[in-house]
Design a protein around this motif. Structure first.
Motif, PDB file in Angstrom:
ATOM      1  N   ILE A  73       0.785   2.928  -1.207  1.00  0.00           N
ATOM      2  CA  ILE A  73      -0.070   2.267  -2.187  1.00  0.00           C
ATOM      3  C   ILE A  73      -1.229   3.217  -2.458  1.00  0.00           C
ATOM      4  N   THR A  74      -1.384   3.616  -3.712  1.00  0.00           N
ATOM      5  CA  THR A  74      -2.439   4.564  -4.045  1.00  0.00           C
ATOM      6  C   THR A  74      -3.695   3.832  -4.513  1.00  0.00           C
ATOM      7  N   GLY A  75      -4.814   4.531  -4.514  1.00  0.00           N
ATOM      8  CA  GLY A  75      -6.087   3.949  -4.914  1.00  0.00           C
ATOM      9  C   GLY A  75      -6.133   3.506  -6.364  1.00  0.00           C
ATOM     10  N   ASP A  76      -5.227   4.004  -7.187  1.00  0.00           N
ATOM     11  CA  ASP A  76      -5.198   3.622  -8.598  1.00  0.00           C
ATOM     12  C   ASP A  76      -4.299   2.410  -8.856  1.00  0.00           C
ATOM     13  N   GLY A  77      -3.753   1.817  -7.777  1.00  0.00           N
ATOM     14  CA  GLY A  77      -2.926   0.621  -7.912  1.00  0.00           C
ATOM     15  C   GLY A  77      -1.450   0.886  -8.115  1.00  0.00           C
ATOM     16  N   VAL A  78      -1.019   2.122  -8.006  1.00  0.00           N
ATOM     17  CA  VAL A  78       0.402   2.458  -8.140  1.00  0.00           C
ATOM     18  C   VAL A  78       1.040   2.397  -6.754  1.00  0.00           C
ATOM     19  N   VAL A  79       2.240   1.847  -6.699  1.00  0.00           N
ATOM     20  CA  VAL A  79       3.013   1.846  -5.456  1.00  0.00           C
ATOM     21  C   VAL A  79       4.174   2.799  -5.676  1.00  0.00           C
ATOM     22  N   CYS A 128       1.888  -2.698 -10.959  1.00  0.00           N
ATOM     23  CA  CYS A 128       1.957  -4.163 -11.053  1.00  0.00           C
ATOM     24  C   CYS A 128       1.075  -4.705 -12.168  1.00  0.00           C
ATOM     25  N   ALA A 129      -0.066  -4.074 -12.408  1.00  0.00           N
ATOM     26  CA  ALA A 129      -1.028  -4.565 -13.391  1.00  0.00           C
ATOM     27  C   ALA A 129      -0.439  -4.647 -14.791  1.00  0.00           C
ATOM     28  N   THR A 130       0.531  -3.776 -15.096  1.00  0.00           N
ATOM     29  CA  THR A 130       1.095  -3.731 -16.442  1.00  0.00           C
ATOM     30  C   THR A 130       2.599  -3.985 -16.472  1.00  0.00           C
ATOM     31  N   THR A 173      16.884  -3.255 -13.472  1.00  0.00           N
ATOM     32  CA  THR A 173      17.088  -4.464 -12.682  1.00  0.00           C
ATOM     33  C   THR A 173      16.559  -4.294 -11.267  1.00  0.00           C
ATOM     34  N   HIS A 174      16.815  -3.133 -10.665  1.00  0.00           N
ATOM     35  CA  HIS A 174      16.353  -2.935  -9.280  1.00  0.00           C
ATOM     36  C   HIS A 174      14.828  -2.889  -9.207  1.00  0.00           C
ATOM     37  N   THR A 175      14.178  -2.322 -10.220  1.00  0.00           N
ATOM     38  CA  THR A 175      12.719  -2.249 -10.209  1.00  0.00           C
ATOM     39  C   THR A 175      12.113  -3.638 -10.375  1.00  0.00           C
ATOM     40  N   ALA A 176      12.655  -4.426 -11.290  1.00  0.00           N
ATOM     41  CA  ALA A 176      12.156  -5.791 -11.483  1.00  0.00           C
ATOM     42  C   ALA A 176      12.341  -6.611 -10.210  1.00  0.00           C
ATOM     43  N   ALA A 177      13.514  -6.463  -9.567  1.00  0.00           N
ATOM     44  CA  ALA A 177      13.776  -7.189  -8.322  1.00  0.00           C
ATOM     45  C   ALA A 177      12.810  -6.738  -7.224  1.00  0.00           C
ATOM     46  N   LEU A 178      12.616  -5.447  -7.108  1.00  0.00           N
ATOM     47  CA  LEU A 178      11.721  -4.902  -6.086  1.00  0.00           C
ATOM     48  C   LEU A 178      10.289  -5.374  -6.312  1.00  0.00           C
ATOM     49  N   ALA A 179       9.841  -5.344  -7.549  1.00  0.00           N
ATOM     50  CA  ALA A 179       8.476  -5.777  -7.861  1.00  0.00           C
ATOM     51  C   ALA A 179       8.280  -7.246  -7.509  1.00  0.00           C
ATOM     52  N   SER A 180       9.214  -8.097  -7.921  1.00  0.00           N
ATOM     53  CA  SER A 180       9.035  -9.535  -7.696  1.00  0.00           C
ATOM     54  C   SER A 180       9.275  -9.952  -6.251  1.00  0.00           C
ATOM     55  N   GLN A 181      10.166  -9.261  -5.561  1.00  0.00           N
ATOM     56  CA  GLN A 181      10.483  -9.654  -4.185  1.00  0.00           C
ATOM     57  C   GLN A 181       9.502  -9.102  -3.159  1.00  0.00           C
ATOM     58  N   ALA A 182       8.918  -7.923  -3.421  1.00  0.00           N
ATOM     59  CA  ALA A 182       8.183  -7.293  -2.331  1.00  0.00           C
ATOM     60  C   ALA A 182       6.926  -6.523  -2.720  1.00  0.00           C
ATOM     61  N   ILE A 183       6.932  -5.843  -3.829  1.00  0.00           N
ATOM     62  CA  ILE A 183       5.852  -4.901  -4.131  1.00  0.00           C
ATOM     63  C   ILE A 183       4.620  -5.584  -4.725  1.00  0.00           C
ATOM     64  N   CYS A 184       4.850  -6.432  -5.725  1.00  0.00           N
ATOM     65  CA  CYS A 184       3.721  -7.030  -6.454  1.00  0.00           C
ATOM     66  C   CYS A 184       3.465  -8.468  -6.027  1.00  0.00           C
ATOM     67  N   ARG A 185       2.219  -8.842  -6.110  1.00  0.00           N
ATOM     68  CA  ARG A 185       1.788 -10.227  -5.962  1.00  0.00           C
ATOM     69  C   ARG A 185       1.047 -10.528  -7.253  1.00  0.00           C
ATOM     70  N   ALA A 207      -0.985  -7.480  -9.132  1.00  0.00           N
ATOM     71  CA  ALA A 207      -1.584  -6.529  -8.192  1.00  0.00           C
ATOM     72  C   ALA A 207      -0.576  -6.219  -7.084  1.00  0.00           C
ATOM     73  N   PRO A 208      -0.700  -5.035  -6.495  1.00  0.00           N
ATOM     74  CA  PRO A 208       0.169  -4.741  -5.350  1.00  0.00           C
ATOM     75  C   PRO A 208      -0.187  -5.657  -4.179  1.00  0.00           C
ATOM     76  N   ARG A 209       0.763  -5.915  -3.325  1.00  0.00           N
ATOM     77  CA  ARG A 209       0.478  -6.660  -2.100  1.00  0.00           C
ATOM     78  C   ARG A 209      -0.561  -5.893  -1.292  1.00  0.00           C
ATOM     79  N   ASP A 210      -1.157  -6.556  -0.327  1.00  0.00           N
ATOM     80  CA  ASP A 210      -2.288  -5.988   0.409  1.00  0.00           C
ATOM     81  C   ASP A 210      -1.954  -4.753   1.238  1.00  0.00           C
ATOM     82  N   SER A 211      -0.725  -4.656   1.727  1.00  0.00           N
ATOM     83  CA  SER A 211      -0.391  -3.544   2.610  1.00  0.00           C
ATOM     84  C   SER A 211       1.099  -3.229   2.531  1.00  0.00           C
ATOM     85  N   VAL A 212       1.431  -2.036   2.992  1.00  0.00           N
ATOM     86  CA  VAL A 212       2.840  -1.649   3.074  1.00  0.00           C
ATOM     87  C   VAL A 212       3.559  -2.583   4.048  1.00  0.00           C
ATOM     88  N   LYS A 213       2.896  -2.950   5.129  1.00  0.00           N
ATOM     89  CA  LYS A 213       3.487  -3.870   6.117  1.00  0.00           C
ATOM     90  C   LYS A 213       3.873  -5.194   5.447  1.00  0.00           C
TER      91      LYS A 213
END
Length: 159
Positions: A62-68, A91-93, A124-136, A139-145
């Motif tokens: 997770i980078t400081g600019d909000g990119v995962v 996640c923001a866009t 499809t894999h990016t949308a699934a990844l974003a909704s299942q784990a990466i984004c809340r 915004a990105p989730r709070d941590s990689v954990k």
């Protein structure tokens, strides 16, 4: 029905872009990280797809600019070809970018990677990844954990 879904997706993207920080600048992407196929966590995908996707949790940053950024690996369910992608999600866009690709050899860096709305790009894999784990939400989730926990136990959130 499809027209309504497309309109909703465009409206959501338009609102994300409307409120987007116009001064936002992406941090430089480092070279694609090494990944280990033995560490892959599967991404929950529709059963009709002929490809399986997995992400190496050790590559998620997770980078400081909000990119995962992360490495995702696609393989054919019937065996054969395996491809890896070094990608980023904003996640923001609701956008994604592919920085590099590998088909089992060295990384091939994308010459001019561009941000693309993943719901409109058949990612499809990016949308699934974003909704299942990466984004809340946007915004990105709070941590990689936290992301890895959601990868291991995906919970679909209402968008």
């Amino acid at each position: 029905m499809l027209v309504a879904a497309a309109c909703m997706a465009l409206a959501g993207s338009a609102s994300a872009q409307l409120f987007e920080n116009k001064d936002w600048v992406e941090s430089p992407a480092p070279p694609a990280p090494a990944f280990d196929a033995s560490r892959l966590i599967p991404i929950e995908m529709p059963t009709y797809l002929s490809l399986r996707f997995g992400i190496d949790p050790a590559t998620i940053v997770i980078t400081g600019d909000g990119v995962v950024r992360y490495v995702v690996v696609a393989s054919n369910k019937a065996g054969g070809a395996t491809n890896a992608f070094y990608e980023g999600i904003r996640c923001a866009t609701g956008e994604m970018k592919t920085y590099a690709r590998s088909n089992g050899g060295a990384w091939e860096v994308a010459s001019q990677p561009e941000w693309k709305i993943f719901k409109l790009q058949s990612s499809t894999h990016t949308a699934a990844l974003a909704s299942q784990a990466i984004c809340r939400g946007s915004a990105p989730r709070d941590s990689v954990k936290d992301m890895v926990g959601h990868l291991r136990n995906p919970i679909r959130e209402v968008e």
